[in-house]
Scaffold this motif. Structure first.
Motif, PDB file in Angstrom:
ATOM      1  N   HIS A 124       0.828  -1.208   0.000  1.00 52.28           N
ATOM      2  CA  HIS A 124       0.000   0.000   0.000  1.00 52.28           C
ATOM      3  C   HIS A 124       0.861   1.256   0.000  1.00 52.28           C
ATOM      4  N   LEU A 125       0.265   2.351  -0.435  1.00 53.92           N
ATOM      5  CA  LEU A 125       0.912   3.658  -0.355  1.00 53.92           C
ATOM      6  C   LEU A 125       0.880   4.098   1.098  1.00 53.92           C
ATOM      7  N   ALA A 126       2.040   4.459   1.634  1.00 51.55           N
ATOM      8  CA  ALA A 126       2.135   4.765   3.060  1.00 51.55           C
ATOM      9  C   ALA A 126       2.425   6.231   3.358  1.00 51.55           C
ATOM     10  N   VAL A 127       3.327   6.842   2.576  1.00 47.46           N
ATOM     11  CA  VAL A 127       3.783   8.202   2.904  1.00 47.46           C
ATOM     12  C   VAL A 127       3.898   9.045   1.635  1.00 47.46           C
ATOM     13  N   ILE A 128       3.436  10.289   1.741  1.00 47.25           N
ATOM     14  CA  ILE A 128       3.756  11.304   0.740  1.00 47.25           C
ATOM     15  C   ILE A 128       4.731  12.252   1.410  1.00 47.25           C
ATOM     16  N   HIS A 129       5.929  12.321   0.868  1.00 44.89           N
ATOM     17  CA  HIS A 129       7.018  13.045   1.528  1.00 44.89           C
ATOM     18  C   HIS A 129       7.475  14.230   0.692  1.00 44.89           C
ATOM     19  N   GLU A 130       7.377  15.420   1.263  1.00 45.92           N
ATOM     20  CA  GLU A 130       7.947  16.622   0.652  1.00 45.92           C
ATOM     21  C   GLU A 130       9.257  16.895   1.367  1.00 45.92           C
ATOM     22  N   ASN A 131      10.340  16.844   0.627  1.00 48.57           N
ATOM     23  CA  ASN A 131      11.660  16.940   1.239  1.00 48.57           C
ATOM     24  C   ASN A 131      12.490  18.049   0.592  1.00 48.57           C
ATOM     25  N   PHE A 132      13.078  18.883   1.434  1.00 48.83           N
ATOM     26  CA  PHE A 132      13.955  19.964   0.982  1.00 48.83           C
ATOM     27  C   PHE A 132      15.341  19.673   1.537  1.00 48.83           C
ATOM     28  N   PHE A 133      16.358  19.622   0.684  1.00 47.50           N
ATOM     29  CA  PHE A 133      17.696  19.274   1.154  1.00 47.50           C
ATOM     30  C   PHE A 133      18.740  19.781   0.172  1.00 47.50           C
ATOM     31  N   MET A 134      19.985  19.793   0.617  1.00 40.80           N
ATOM     32  CA  MET A 134      21.106  20.148  -0.247  1.00 40.80           C
ATOM     33  C   MET A 134      21.654  18.874  -0.880  1.00 40.80           C
ATOM     34  N   TYR A 189      18.579   8.069   5.319  1.00 42.75           N
ATOM     35  CA  TYR A 189      17.467   8.922   4.908  1.00 42.75           C
ATOM     36  C   TYR A 189      16.429   8.081   4.158  1.00 42.75           C
ATOM     37  N   PRO A 190      15.121   8.379   4.370  1.00 39.22           N
ATOM     38  CA  PRO A 190      14.577   9.535   5.081  1.00 39.22           C
ATOM     39  C   PRO A 190      14.713   9.387   6.592  1.00 39.22           C
ATOM     40  N   SER A 191      14.859  10.507   7.262  1.00 37.96           N
ATOM     41  CA  SER A 191      15.084  10.507   8.704  1.00 37.96           C
ATOM     42  C   SER A 191      13.852  10.084   9.501  1.00 37.96           C
ATOM     43  N   PHE A 192      12.682  10.083   8.869  1.00 32.94           N
ATOM     44  CA  PHE A 192      11.456   9.733   9.590  1.00 32.94           C
ATOM     45  C   PHE A 192      11.217   8.222   9.667  1.00 32.94           C
ATOM     46  N   MET A 193      12.055   7.415   9.026  1.00 28.94           N
ATOM     47  CA  MET A 193      11.776   5.996   8.849  1.00 28.94           C
ATOM     48  C   MET A 193      11.531   5.239  10.148  1.00 28.94           C
ATOM     49  N   LYS A 194      12.414   5.392  11.151  1.00 27.16           N
ATOM     50  CA  LYS A 194      12.267   4.616  12.385  1.00 27.16           C
ATOM     51  C   LYS A 194      10.978   4.973  13.104  1.00 27.16           C
ATOM     52  N   GLU A 195      10.718   6.260  13.273  1.00 28.15           N
ATOM     53  CA  GLU A 195       9.502   6.690  13.975  1.00 28.15           C
ATOM     54  C   GLU A 195       8.254   6.217  13.243  1.00 28.15           C
ATOM     55  N   PHE A 196       8.286   6.299  11.923  1.00 23.13           N
ATOM     56  CA  PHE A 196       7.127   5.873  11.139  1.00 23.13           C
ATOM     57  C   PHE A 196       6.849   4.386  11.333  1.00 23.13           C
ATOM     58  N   LEU A 197       7.893   3.560  11.300  1.00 28.80           N
ATOM     59  CA  LEU A 197       7.715   2.115  11.409  1.00 28.80           C
ATOM     60  C   LEU A 197       7.278   1.682  12.804  1.00 28.80           C
ATOM     61  N   GLN A 198       7.544   2.495  13.793  1.00 27.10           N
ATOM     62  CA  GLN A 198       7.174   2.146  15.163  1.00 27.10           C
ATOM     63  C   GLN A 198       5.814   2.709  15.571  1.00 27.10           C
ATOM     64  N   THR A 199       5.126   3.334  14.641  1.00 28.27           N
ATOM     65  CA  THR A 199       3.838   3.947  14.921  1.00 28.27           C
ATOM     66  C   THR A 199       2.751   3.339  14.050  1.00 28.27           C
ATOM     67  N   GLN A 200       1.570   3.149  14.642  1.00 28.45           N
ATOM     68  CA  GLN A 200       0.447   2.614  13.885  1.00 28.45           C
ATOM     69  C   GLN A 200      -0.173   3.703  13.018  1.00 28.45           C
ATOM     70  N   HIS A 201      -0.541   3.359  11.780  1.00 24.34           N
ATOM     71  CA  HIS A 201      -1.136   4.316  10.857  1.00 24.34           C
ATOM     72  C   HIS A 201      -2.364   3.698  10.196  1.00 24.34           C
ATOM     73  N   THR A 202      -3.376   4.523   9.986  1.00 23.10           N
ATOM     74  CA  THR A 202      -4.611   4.030   9.380  1.00 23.10           C
ATOM     75  C   THR A 202      -4.797   4.522   7.942  1.00 23.10           C
ATOM     76  N   GLY A 203      -3.942   5.416   7.499  1.00 26.56           N
ATOM     77  CA  GLY A 203      -4.051   5.944   6.152  1.00 26.56           C
ATOM     78  C   GLY A 203      -2.715   6.455   5.666  1.00 26.56           C
TER      79      GLY A 203
END
Length: 213
Positions: A124-134, A189-203
């Motif tokens: 399933h589609l899990a994340v839409i990520h807008e990322n700004f970086f060098m 990267y992405p830096s959000f990966m660990k927190e995302f995988l440890q949290t329940q999501h419904t959409g």
């Protein structure tokens, strides 16, 4: 199979000698042919990478760049699959630019197969990520804006990768299975990966990160 009549040296029949010589000659021909095929394949691969870059959903103007990307979240045995290469000092998600006329889901399946050699299916589609970086490597010093669709892939029950992929600039890539509880100890990267995988999501989750500083 072509058969050779026996012949003799100093009165002795040595048809087995001829067969050995023929076998050796055929082996050398096959080796030379295989080497030539490999050289042609490398040449074609380079041309295809260049051709693909022309059709990526990406824009660059001076020191600014935008890219539409599809990426995979692949988890096996509590380990997440990341890519790395010989140039950059960090790991990054498996994936790449979406091509013109291609859906993000089609792109992520293509990229995963190219980079891992394994045909993973989308869950399933899990994340839409807008990322700004060098940027780094070929985009060093470039201010990047990336819109990425992250898909969770269906697990295969094994941690096997067979591909020897390369970046668009030709740098060799390697695949790395990183335990989820060790993500804080690596630069990935992405830096959000660990927190995302440890949290329940419904959409689908919308995440914005700014790593330009």
């Amino acid at each position: 199979m072509m058969k050779f009549p026996p012949f003799s040296i100093q009165g002795k029949t040595i048809d087995s000698f001829a067969r050995r010589k023929l076998h050796s000659l055929v082996t050398e021909i096959h080796k030379a042919k295989k080497k030539k095929q490999q050289q042609v394949a490398i040449s074609i691969s380079k041309k295809e990478r260049a051709k693909t870059m022309e059709h990526d959903c990406a824009i660059r103007k001076e020191n600014k760049a935008f890219r539409y990307r599809a990426a995979a979240i692949i988890v096996e045995d509590n380990c997440v699959l990341f890519a790395g290469n010989e140039t950059d000092d960090y790991f990054y998600s498996v994936g790449g630019a979406v091509h013109m006329g291609e859906t993000a889901e089609e792109a992520v399946k293509r990229e995963v197969l190219e980079e891992t050699g394994v045909s993973y299916e989308v869950d399933h589609l899990a994340v839409i990520h807008e990322n700004f970086f060098m940027g780094s490597s070929g985009l060093k010093g470039v201010e990047c804006h990336e819109l990425a669709f992250y898909y969770v892939m269906k697990p295969m029950g094994k941690r096997v990768v067979t591909s020897q992929s390369r970046t668009m600039s030709g740098v060799k890539e390697t695949m790395h299975w990183i335990p989820m509880d060790e993500l804080d100890n690596v630069k990935a990267y992405p830096s959000f990966m660990k927190e995302f995988l440890q949290t329940q999501h419904t959409g689908v989750v919308h995440i914005i990160t700014d790593e330009r500083v």
